[in-house]
Design an enzyme around this catalytic site. Structure first.
Site, PDB file in Angstrom:
ATOM      1  N   CYS A   1     -31.488  21.727  11.884  1.00 14.75           N
ATOM      2  CA  CYS A   1     -30.300  22.129  12.644  1.00 14.75           C
ATOM      3  C   CYS A   1     -29.815  23.523  12.243  1.00 14.75           C
ATOM      4  O   CYS A   1     -28.969  24.108  12.923  1.00 14.75           O
ATOM      5  CB  CYS A   1     -29.183  21.116  12.439  1.00 14.75           C
ATOM      6  SG  CYS A   1     -29.576  19.483  13.116  1.00 14.75           S
TER       7      CYS A   1
ATOM      8  N   GLU B   1     -28.928  26.288  33.254  1.00 15.34           N
ATOM      9  CA  GLU B   1     -28.711  24.842  33.138  1.00 15.34           C
ATOM     10  C   GLU B   1     -28.770  24.218  34.524  1.00 15.34           C
ATOM     11  O   GLU B   1     -28.097  24.671  35.443  1.00 15.34           O
ATOM     12  CB  GLU B   1     -27.350  24.571  32.488  1.00 15.34           C
ATOM     13  CG  GLU B   1     -26.866  23.138  32.575  1.00 15.34           C
ATOM     14  CD  GLU B   1     -27.836  22.127  31.966  1.00 15.34           C
ATOM     15  OE1 GLU B   1     -28.133  21.120  32.661  1.00 15.34           O
ATOM     16  OE2 GLU B   1     -28.309  22.350  30.838  1.00 15.34           O
TER      17      GLU B   1
ATOM     18  N   THR C   1     -38.676  -2.237  13.132  1.00 11.51           N
ATOM     19  CA  THR C   1     -39.271  -2.263  14.461  1.00 11.51           C
ATOM     20  C   THR C   1     -39.626  -3.700  14.823  1.00 11.51           C
ATOM     21  O   THR C   1     -39.273  -4.645  14.102  1.00 11.51           O
ATOM     22  CB  THR C   1     -40.529  -1.385  14.522  1.00 11.51           C
ATOM     23  OG1 THR C   1     -41.555  -1.989  13.712  1.00 11.51           O
ATOM     24  CG2 THR C   1     -40.233   0.023  14.018  1.00 11.51           C
TER      25      THR C   1
ATOM     26  N   ILE D   1     -42.721  -2.681   9.435  1.00 13.62           N
ATOM     27  CA  ILE D   1     -42.642  -1.270   9.839  1.00 13.62           C
ATOM     28  C   ILE D   1     -41.202  -0.935  10.216  1.00 13.62           C
ATOM     29  O   ILE D   1     -40.604  -1.585  11.078  1.00 13.62           O
ATOM     30  CB  ILE D   1     -43.584  -0.973  11.025  1.00 13.62           C
ATOM     31  CG1 ILE D   1     -45.028  -1.329  10.663  1.00 13.62           C
ATOM     32  CG2 ILE D   1     -43.480   0.498  11.424  1.00 13.62           C
ATOM     33  CD1 ILE D   1     -46.018  -1.124  11.807  1.00 13.62           C
ATOM     34  N   TYR D   2     -40.669   0.070   9.563  1.00 10.33           N
ATOM     35  CA  TYR D   2     -39.316   0.558   9.827  1.00 10.33           C
ATOM     36  C   TYR D   2     -39.420   1.907  10.548  1.00 10.33           C
ATOM     37  O   TYR D   2     -40.440   2.589  10.496  1.00 10.33           O
ATOM     38  CB  TYR D   2     -38.542   0.748   8.524  1.00 10.33           C
ATOM     39  CG  TYR D   2     -38.197  -0.533   7.797  1.00 10.33           C
ATOM     40  CD1 TYR D   2     -36.885  -0.990   7.738  1.00 10.33           C
ATOM     41  CD2 TYR D   2     -39.179  -1.290   7.160  1.00 10.33           C
ATOM     42  CE1 TYR D   2     -36.560  -2.164   7.066  1.00 10.33           C
ATOM     43  CE2 TYR D   2     -38.867  -2.466   6.490  1.00 10.33           C
ATOM     44  CZ  TYR D   2     -37.553  -2.891   6.445  1.00 10.33           C
ATOM     45  OH  TYR D   2     -37.242  -4.057   5.787  1.00 10.33           O
TER      46      TYR D   2
END
Length: 572
Positions: free
Chosen positions: A44, A189, A283, A288-289
């Site tokens: 960011c 935009e 998930t 599995i995360y």
């Protein structure tokens, strides 16, 4: 041997999960995999590196104590094995292994896991238009591209640019190009205003005016049709509103979750293409995360799923995942979509639903506006702040908040205060009576958050019949049959009566109780003051005197003039 934890993705969520798991499980075997050679950086911060606000790119992947977060750092300080320039090819859920390729040697191998974490992030969306593969067309997806772009600009190779997309990245990149480097920048935009997913058209209008005042040309309701150029680079962008000459095109039109490897492994995905996870960030496979930009999260206001690729969420989710994969039990129940942005000298913050989003979600939504100083009006240096609340008409449940102002910390603080309530289904009383800190250098005794709650209650209770400032400018002011009642002072009203003639009636609020008979009763009176408070009070008085067709101009003259300075004579 401890549990084997493999994490695919090493930018934001992956390192956070790895470090949290290590603190809770000193014996775990933790491996981080990433395609890139630069890891654990603040993505960011890229626009601020391009703009020059952040001088050294190393600052984006350094700790507060200036240690560079490279593979050696993770090995020595965190005892985490990092494999950079390594691509995850496939997941064998039955064998509990990940097939990877070393991008330097081409060698493939398998890494076994007991628990797998997917932190695969997102990819910038580039619309399928002709010319997107030309030199000079970029999307800022990593630090390598940011460094390349800044080097080109610093070398004087870029004189003009088109930024496609009026979301957060688009606005930040437009500022980065214009503020320091003086690049002639056009922001395109396709929706009817900037930040269409974050704020409504009126506050967006203030932001657009500010962008244009700082040298950014804004083209809303505009679609890119083709990018023109050759092997030497870009020469123009063709839109449905005309052709824009340029040397550079930056796509900042949102992102799409990177879920290909997960889809191929049979994991469940949601309506926005992100992985579906439960409150523990698991998930559809309990081993599995996943988190960050590759998942969808529960919207705490609507109860549905939403895609919200924010670094703040990725870091919080990373800690939850790190705790749970080390045997803990933490929850991430969802989000309300809190967001903030700096654009030159103006700040924007929002949480929850806009009016349009609330209506689309099935609410009978209405909004209220407060315009007030960001601190006590008598304290030196105060700035105007504009804050809107969105609520459901029947239940009075607050659904969203959005604010714009020059004092960024003050804007963010107000929205954060309401955002903390939104997931708990607050009503307007909760906001109008919200306890916030007060001291003249920081706020008014009746804070703008409380004032916005009261303003919306007045609308719902039928005491105020508002018209939005953009509607006033578009539909009412140009119509010579419409009558405006200005309750500001005679000195303030005189330039407007001079410009608009008899249809602009100026009777100051303190004179209205003895002069109301001068007003016509057979037409709609559009009552205006500086910010909306005196016009509301005047509307109440006139209604008591038998006037029934009254409209209060939300935000008043101040808001309207900020949207369109030409409403007042130049000499005024």
């Amino acid at each position: 041997m401890g549990r084997r934890i493999v994490i695919i993705g090493a930018v934001a969520l992956g390192p956070k999960a790895a470090c949290r798991a290590r603190r809770l499980d000193p014996e775990a075997e933790i491996t981080l995999i990433d395609r890139d050679t630069i890891i654990s950086y603040g993505g960011c911060g890229i626009p601020y590196y391009v703009s020059g606000d952040i001088a050294n790119v190393d600052e984006l992947f350094s700790t507060v104590f200036h240690a560079v977060r490279d593979p050696e750092f993770f090995d020595v300080y965190k005892r985490v094995n990092v494999r950079t320039a390594t691509e995850a090819l496939s997941i064998d859920r039955k064998a509990k292994s990940v097939r990877v390729r070393d991008l330097k040697t081409g060698e493939e191998s398998d890494i076994a896991y007991d628990t797998l974490v997917l932190a695969t992030g997102s990819t910038p969306f580039v619309p399928p238009v002709e010319g997107v593969d030309l030199p000079g067309v970029v999307s800022i997806s990593n630090l390598h591209k940011a460094i390349m772009l800044k080097d080109q600009i610093a070398a004087g190779k870029i004189g003009s640019a088109v930024v496609v997309g009026g979301g957060a990245i688009g606005l930040e990149m437009a500022e980065a190009l214009t503020a320091l480097w003086g690049v002639e920048t056009t922001l395109v935009e396709m929706c009817d205003h900037v930040l269409p997913q974050a704020i409504g058209p009126d506050l967006a209008g203030l932001l657009t005016r500010h962008l244009e005042d700082n040298g950014v040309s804004v083209m809303a309701s505009t679609r890119v049709q083709r990018i023109v150029g050759d092997e030497d680079g870009v020469t123009a962008v063709e839109t449905d509103k005309g052709t824009i000459p340029c040397d550079l095109v930056i796509f900042g039109a949102g992102a799409r979750p990177n879920t290909a490897i997960a889809r191929e492994a049979g994991l469940a995905v949601g309506p926005f293409g992100g992985l579906l996870v439960d409150a523990r960030m698991r998930t559809s496979d309990p081993n599995i995360y996943a988190g960050g930009d590759c998942v969808e999260v529960r919207n705490l206001i609507t109860g549905g799923s939403m895609y919200l690729p924010l670094g703040s969420l990725a870091n919080r989710q990373g800690r939850v995942i790190g705790t749970n994969i080390a045997g803990g039990n933490e929850r991430f129940d969802g989000a309300v979509g809190t967001f903030c942005l700096k654009a030159f000298d103006m700040a924007v913050a929002t949480a929850g639903l806009t009016l349009a989003q609330a209506k689309a979600a099935g609410f009978d939504a209405v909004e209220g506006l407060a315009v007030q100083a960001d601190r006590a009006h008598f304290y030196p240096g105060h700035k105007w702040m504009f804050l809107k609340l969105v609520a459901d008409r029947k239940t009075r449940r607050v659904l969203g908040v959005e604010a714009v102002g020059e004092a960024g910390d003050a804007v963010k603080a107000r929205v954060d205060a309401v955002a903390a309530l939104l997931g708990h289904h607050p009503d307007l009383d909760d906001v109008s009576n919200l306890e916030v800190g007060y001291a003249p250098p920081f706020a008014s005794a009746m804070d703008i958050v409380n004032a916005a709650g009261n303003a919306l209650k007045n609308v719902l209770d039928g005491f105020s019949h508002p018209v939005e400032p953009s509607v006033f400018l578009r539909d009412i002011l140009p119509d010579e049959s419409k009558i405006i009642l200005d309750v500001r002072s005679a000195k303030q009203g005189e330039p407007m009566t001079r410009k608009y003639g008899k249809r602009w009636i100026n009777i100051p609020q303190d004179e209205l109780p003895r002069r109301y008979d001068e007003l016509p009763r057979d037409v709609t009176l559009h009552v205006i003051c500086n910010t909306g408070l005196r016009s509301y009070e005047s509307q109440v008085l006139l209604r008591a005197k038998g006037f029934t067709d009254l409209v209060n101009v939300h935000g008043g003259y101040l808001f309207a003039r900020m949207l369109d300075p030409t409403i007042v004579p130049d000499e005024a």
